[in-house]
Design a protein around this motif. Structure first.
Motif, PDB file in Angstrom:
ATOM      1  N   THR A  43     -23.124 107.693 -23.462  1.00  0.00           N
ATOM      2  CA  THR A  43     -21.930 107.436 -24.276  1.00  0.00           C
ATOM      3  C   THR A  43     -22.330 107.022 -25.693  1.00  0.00           C
ATOM      4  OG1 THR A  43     -20.721 106.816 -22.302  1.00  0.00           O
ATOM      5  CG2 THR A  43     -19.814 106.043 -24.391  1.00  0.00           C
ATOM      6  N   ALA A  53     -25.844  93.738 -27.583  1.00  0.00           N
ATOM      7  CA  ALA A  53     -26.847  93.469 -26.533  1.00  0.00           C
ATOM      8  C   ALA A  53     -26.482  94.123 -25.203  1.00  0.00           C
ATOM      9  CB  ALA A  53     -27.026  91.962 -26.354  1.00  0.00           C
ATOM     10  N   GLY A 105     -25.226  97.612 -22.779  1.00  0.00           N
ATOM     11  CA  GLY A 105     -25.868  98.898 -22.530  1.00  0.00           C
ATOM     12  C   GLY A 105     -25.611  99.923 -23.618  1.00  0.00           C
ATOM     13  N   VAL A 106     -24.338 100.163 -23.944  1.00  0.00           N
ATOM     14  CA  VAL A 106     -23.998 101.132 -24.989  1.00  0.00           C
ATOM     15  C   VAL A 106     -24.611 100.675 -26.319  1.00  0.00           C
ATOM     16  CG1 VAL A 106     -22.124 102.163 -26.330  1.00  0.00           C
ATOM     17  CG2 VAL A 106     -21.830 101.828 -23.867  1.00  0.00           C
ATOM     18  N   THR A 166     -23.155  90.704 -32.286  1.00  0.00           N
ATOM     19  CA  THR A 166     -23.345  90.187 -30.932  1.00  0.00           C
ATOM     20  C   THR A 166     -22.779  88.773 -30.785  1.00  0.00           C
ATOM     21  OG1 THR A 166     -25.009  89.727 -29.230  1.00  0.00           O
ATOM     22  CG2 THR A 166     -25.650  89.249 -31.496  1.00  0.00           C
ATOM     23  N   GLY A 167     -22.395  88.440 -29.569  1.00  0.00           N
ATOM     24  CA  GLY A 167     -22.001  87.063 -29.263  1.00  0.00           C
ATOM     25  C   GLY A 167     -23.214  86.259 -28.818  1.00  0.00           C
ATOM     26  N   ARG A 168     -24.335  86.967 -28.615  1.00  0.00           N
ATOM     27  CA  ARG A 168     -25.558  86.294 -28.150  1.00  0.00           C
ATOM     28  C   ARG A 168     -26.599  86.317 -29.274  1.00  0.00           C
ATOM     29  NH1 ARG A 168     -26.546  89.428 -22.523  1.00  0.00           N
ATOM     30  NH2 ARG A 168     -25.143  91.008 -23.342  1.00  0.00           N
ATOM     31  N   ARG A 217     -20.490  87.958 -33.539  1.00  0.00           N
ATOM     32  CA  ARG A 217     -19.276  88.739 -33.287  1.00  0.00           C
ATOM     33  C   ARG A 217     -18.004  88.000 -33.678  1.00  0.00           C
ATOM     34  NH1 ARG A 217     -19.677  88.963 -26.729  1.00  0.00           N
ATOM     35  NH2 ARG A 217     -18.333  87.216 -26.224  1.00  0.00           N
ATOM     36  N   CYS A 236     -15.658 103.626 -28.295  1.00  0.00           N
ATOM     37  CA  CYS A 236     -15.954 104.079 -26.921  1.00  0.00           C
ATOM     38  C   CYS A 236     -15.690 103.010 -25.879  1.00  0.00           C
ATOM     39  CB  CYS A 236     -17.386 104.575 -26.821  1.00  0.00           C
ATOM     40  SG  CYS A 236     -18.604 103.308 -27.129  1.00  0.00           S
ATOM     41  N   LEU A 268     -13.991  98.865 -24.456  1.00  0.00           N
ATOM     42  CA  LEU A 268     -12.903  97.885 -24.463  1.00  0.00           C
ATOM     43  C   LEU A 268     -13.371  96.532 -23.920  1.00  0.00           C
ATOM     44  CD1 LEU A 268     -12.555  98.121 -21.258  1.00  0.00           C
ATOM     45  CD2 LEU A 268     -10.759  99.740 -21.752  1.00  0.00           C
ATOM     46  N   ILE A 288     -14.165 108.501 -28.103  1.00  0.00           N
ATOM     47  CA  ILE A 288     -15.281 108.975 -27.276  1.00  0.00           C
ATOM     48  C   ILE A 288     -14.930 108.813 -25.802  1.00  0.00           C
ATOM     49  CG2 ILE A 288     -17.742 108.664 -26.728  1.00  0.00           C
ATOM     50  CD1 ILE A 288     -17.185 109.482 -29.670  1.00  0.00           C
ATOM     51  N   SER A 342     -16.576 109.808 -22.044  1.00  0.00           N
ATOM     52  CA  SER A 342     -17.760 110.376 -21.380  1.00  0.00           C
ATOM     53  C   SER A 342     -17.394 111.082 -20.075  1.00  0.00           C
ATOM     54  CB  SER A 342     -18.758 109.260 -21.079  1.00  0.00           C
ATOM     55  OG  SER A 342     -18.234 108.394 -20.086  1.00  0.00           O
TER      56      SER A 342
HETATM   57  P1  NDP Z   1     -22.072  95.914 -21.173  1.00  0.00           P
HETATM   58  O1  NDP Z   1     -21.409  94.861 -20.386  1.00  0.00           O
HETATM   59  O2  NDP Z   1     -23.502  96.234 -20.942  1.00  0.00           O
HETATM   60  O3  NDP Z   1     -21.910  95.575 -22.731  1.00  0.00           O
HETATM   61  C1  NDP Z   1     -20.706  95.130 -23.313  1.00  0.00           C
HETATM   62  C2  NDP Z   1     -21.051  94.157 -24.428  1.00  0.00           C
HETATM   63  O4  NDP Z   1     -19.859  93.869 -25.138  1.00  0.00           O
HETATM   64  C3  NDP Z   1     -21.567  92.817 -23.928  1.00  0.00           C
HETATM   65  O5  NDP Z   1     -22.940  92.840 -23.674  1.00  0.00           O
HETATM   66  C4  NDP Z   1     -21.228  91.932 -25.109  1.00  0.00           C
HETATM   67  O6  NDP Z   1     -22.222  92.163 -26.123  1.00  0.00           O
HETATM   68  C5  NDP Z   1     -19.924  92.534 -25.628  1.00  0.00           C
HETATM   69  N1  NDP Z   1     -18.755  91.794 -25.121  1.00  0.00           N
HETATM   70  C6  NDP Z   1     -18.475  91.490 -23.837  1.00  0.00           C
HETATM   71  N2  NDP Z   1     -17.308  90.807 -23.755  1.00  0.00           N
HETATM   72  C7  NDP Z   1     -16.849  90.697 -25.022  1.00  0.00           C
HETATM   73  C8  NDP Z   1     -15.702  90.102 -25.605  1.00  0.00           C
HETATM   74  N3  NDP Z   1     -14.785  89.482 -24.862  1.00  0.00           N
HETATM   75  N4  NDP Z   1     -15.564  90.189 -26.941  1.00  0.00           N
HETATM   76  C9  NDP Z   1     -16.467  90.815 -27.713  1.00  0.00           C
HETATM   77  N5  NDP Z   1     -17.594  91.382 -27.222  1.00  0.00           N
HETATM   78  C10 NDP Z   1     -17.759  91.329 -25.888  1.00  0.00           C
HETATM   79  O7  NDP Z   1     -21.176  97.235 -21.002  1.00  0.00           O
HETATM   80  P2  NDP Z   1     -21.523  98.739 -21.434  1.00  0.00           P
HETATM   81  O8  NDP Z   1     -22.362  98.712 -22.650  1.00  0.00           O
HETATM   82  O9  NDP Z   1     -21.940  99.500 -20.235  1.00  0.00           O
HETATM   83  O10 NDP Z   1     -20.065  99.266 -21.814  1.00  0.00           O
HETATM   84  C11 NDP Z   1     -19.445  98.779 -22.992  1.00  0.00           C
HETATM   85  C12 NDP Z   1     -18.002  99.252 -23.065  1.00  0.00           C
HETATM   86  O11 NDP Z   1     -17.976 100.672 -23.185  1.00  0.00           O
HETATM   87  C13 NDP Z   1     -17.170  98.906 -21.837  1.00  0.00           C
HETATM   88  O12 NDP Z   1     -15.884  98.556 -22.226  1.00  0.00           O
HETATM   89  C14 NDP Z   1     -17.139 100.213 -21.060  1.00  0.00           C
HETATM   90  O13 NDP Z   1     -16.016 100.308 -20.237  1.00  0.00           O
HETATM   91  C15 NDP Z   1     -17.118 101.215 -22.191  1.00  0.00           C
HETATM   92  N6  NDP Z   1     -17.622 102.526 -21.813  1.00  0.00           N
HETATM   93  C16 NDP Z   1     -16.836 103.606 -22.116  1.00  0.00           C
HETATM   94  C17 NDP Z   1     -17.245 104.864 -21.839  1.00  0.00           C
HETATM   95  C18 NDP Z   1     -16.402 106.011 -22.274  1.00  0.00           C
HETATM   96  O14 NDP Z   1     -16.448 107.080 -21.662  1.00  0.00           O
HETATM   97  N7  NDP Z   1     -15.642 105.863 -23.337  1.00  0.00           N
HETATM   98  C19 NDP Z   1     -18.480 105.117 -21.085  1.00  0.00           C
HETATM   99  C20 NDP Z   1     -19.309 103.913 -20.896  1.00  0.00           C
HETATM  100  C21 NDP Z   1     -18.855 102.669 -21.237  1.00  0.00           C
HETATM  101  P3  NDP Z   1     -22.872  90.926 -26.942  1.00  0.00           P
HETATM  102  O15 NDP Z   1     -23.300  89.940 -25.902  1.00  0.00           O
HETATM  103  O16 NDP Z   1     -23.974  91.553 -27.703  1.00  0.00           O
HETATM  104  O17 NDP Z   1     -21.768  90.399 -27.801  1.00  0.00           O
END
Ligand code: NDP
Length: 328
Positions: free
Chosen positions: A133, A159, A161-162, A181-183, A201, A244, A246, A269, A271
């Motif tokens: 994605t 931080a 996956g995406v 990032t929040g971290r 963030r 991509c 939420l 986007i 996937s």
């Molecule tokens: P992860 O949980 O690995 O990463 C999401 C990151 O978002 C967290 O690590 C954190 O990053 C940040 N985050 C989490 N909660 C909040 C919040 N309340 N406010 C702000 N930032 C937040 O998930 P993925 O990377 O696998 O997926 C990310 C998003 O992409 C998901 O919503 C998923 O559903 C969507 N997705 C969509 C696809 C599509 O087809 N469009 C395909 C794959 C994923 P940090 O700690 O750095 O702040």
């Protein structure tokens, strides 16, 4: 009766249950290719399906897991033969079609992509739906015309996956990457991936003004809600944001100002139902434009019996980078 090990989701009085159990091979759904699943991965959507926190699963019983890599066992599809190494992600797997957390999967052969040369099945799942994605987002920005000389790009949910894969790819392509990032304790991790600047963030989470100072030419957003609204408000003239995810919310409290006053584009986007040609392009680019040493550094491995426990952690934002699941 032939059975195989699988993470099964069932409907319960309140919500759903997830159990690691034996699944009857006779219950596999229609499809012209049967695959021995070797690796899967844990995505945010898998966390939602396992915990039942969102109605991802729409058929019961379900095998969870939205992506796998493995070897074809049997095929009635002319494109595939026993022994072929394949990747499958999306197309409703783990939602409406039995999914990937299982020793066996039966799918439509038209859903499969050949494992790129030089990429192992484990590498493919280290990329997983999240990484693929991220690459779809990069391809959309490139199609828009974005190049590194246009200015910095921002990546939110950095931080996760995406976010992690987006940073690694964009920095390898020569972009100045701003990671949100929040971290902030993960600053070294994010710099190691190729981020040039780290922002908290919280800077992007307050309600957005219609327009803000122009800070980036493009971005990859996996957070949505006010974060995406702020990204749009701070995008340079004729820039673009690929939306991509939420992770922060499904709403988008924005205005039309970035679109009509700065010509900013919002690129959607998806996937899951993405056409095969674009999938092949994304996987080919992941084989060349993602540093596999970096990918290995951000990936950790779990077994099938750890998947249920880890599902809750990814929703709590406690997972860094990518998780691969070894299928016994
Ligand atoms: P992860 O949980 O690995 O990463 C999401 C990151 O978002 C967290 O690590 C954190 O990053 C940040 N985050 C989490 N909660 C909040 C919040 N309340 N406010 C702000 N930032 C937040 O998930 P993925 O990377 O696998 O997926 C990310 C998003 O992409 C998901 O919503 C998923 O559903 C969507 N997705 C969509 C696809 C599509 O087809 N469009 C395909 C794959 C994923 P940090 O700690 O750095 O702040």
């Amino acid at each position: 009766m032939a059975t195989f090990k699988a993470v099964r989701i069932d409907k319960a009085d309140k919500g759903t249950t997830a159990t690691l159990t034996q699944f009857d091979e006779a219950e596999l759904m229609d499809g012209d290719v049967t695959v021995r699943v070797e690796w899967s991965t844990l995505n945010y959507k898998d966390g939602l399906a396992i915990t039942g926190k969102a109605p991802v699963v729409r058929r019961f019983p379900m095998i969870a897991g939205i992506d796998f890599a493995g070897t074809v066992e049997q095929s009635a599809n002319p494109a595939w033969k026993a022994g072929d190494k394949v990747i499958c992600n999306g197309w409703g797997m783990g939602e409406t079609h039995l999914g990937a957390y299982a020793e066996k999967a039966r799918v439509n052969g038209d859903w499969l992509v050949r494992l790129p040369d030089g990429m192992s099945a484990r590498d493919a799942m280290a990329v997983g739906t999240a990484g693929y994605t991220a690459m779809l987002s990069v391809l959309a920005l490139e199609k828009h015309g974005l190049t590194p000389k246009d200015g910095p790009v921002v990546v939110t949910g950095a931080a996760g996956g995406v976010g992690s894969v987006a940073i690694a790819v964009l920095s390898k392509l020569g972009y100045h990457v701003i990671a949100s990032t929040g971290r902030t304790t993960e600053a070294d991790y994010l710099r190691g991936l190729g981020a040039s600047e780290i922002i908290d963030r919280n800077e992007l989470s307050a309600p957005a003004k219609p327009l803000g100072k122009e800070r980036w030419a493009g971005g990859v957003d996996s957070v949505g809600s006010t974060t995406l609204a702020n990204l749009l408000a701070m995008t340079k003239y004729r820039g673009a944001i690929a939306a991509c995810g939420l992770a922060g919310g499904m709403d988008l409290p924005s205005s039309v100002a970035p679109f009509i006053l700065r010509g900013v584009c919002l690129l959607g986007i998806d996937s899951v139902m993405c056409p095969l040609d674009l999938r092949k392009q994304a996987w080919a680019r992941l084989a060349t434009d993602l540093d596999h040493k970096k990918l290995a550094d951000i990936t950790h491995e779990i077994s099938l019996d750890q998947v249920i426990g880890e599902g809750a952690k990814i929703l709590a934002g406690q997972v860094r980078g990518r998780i691969v699941v070894k299928i016994p």
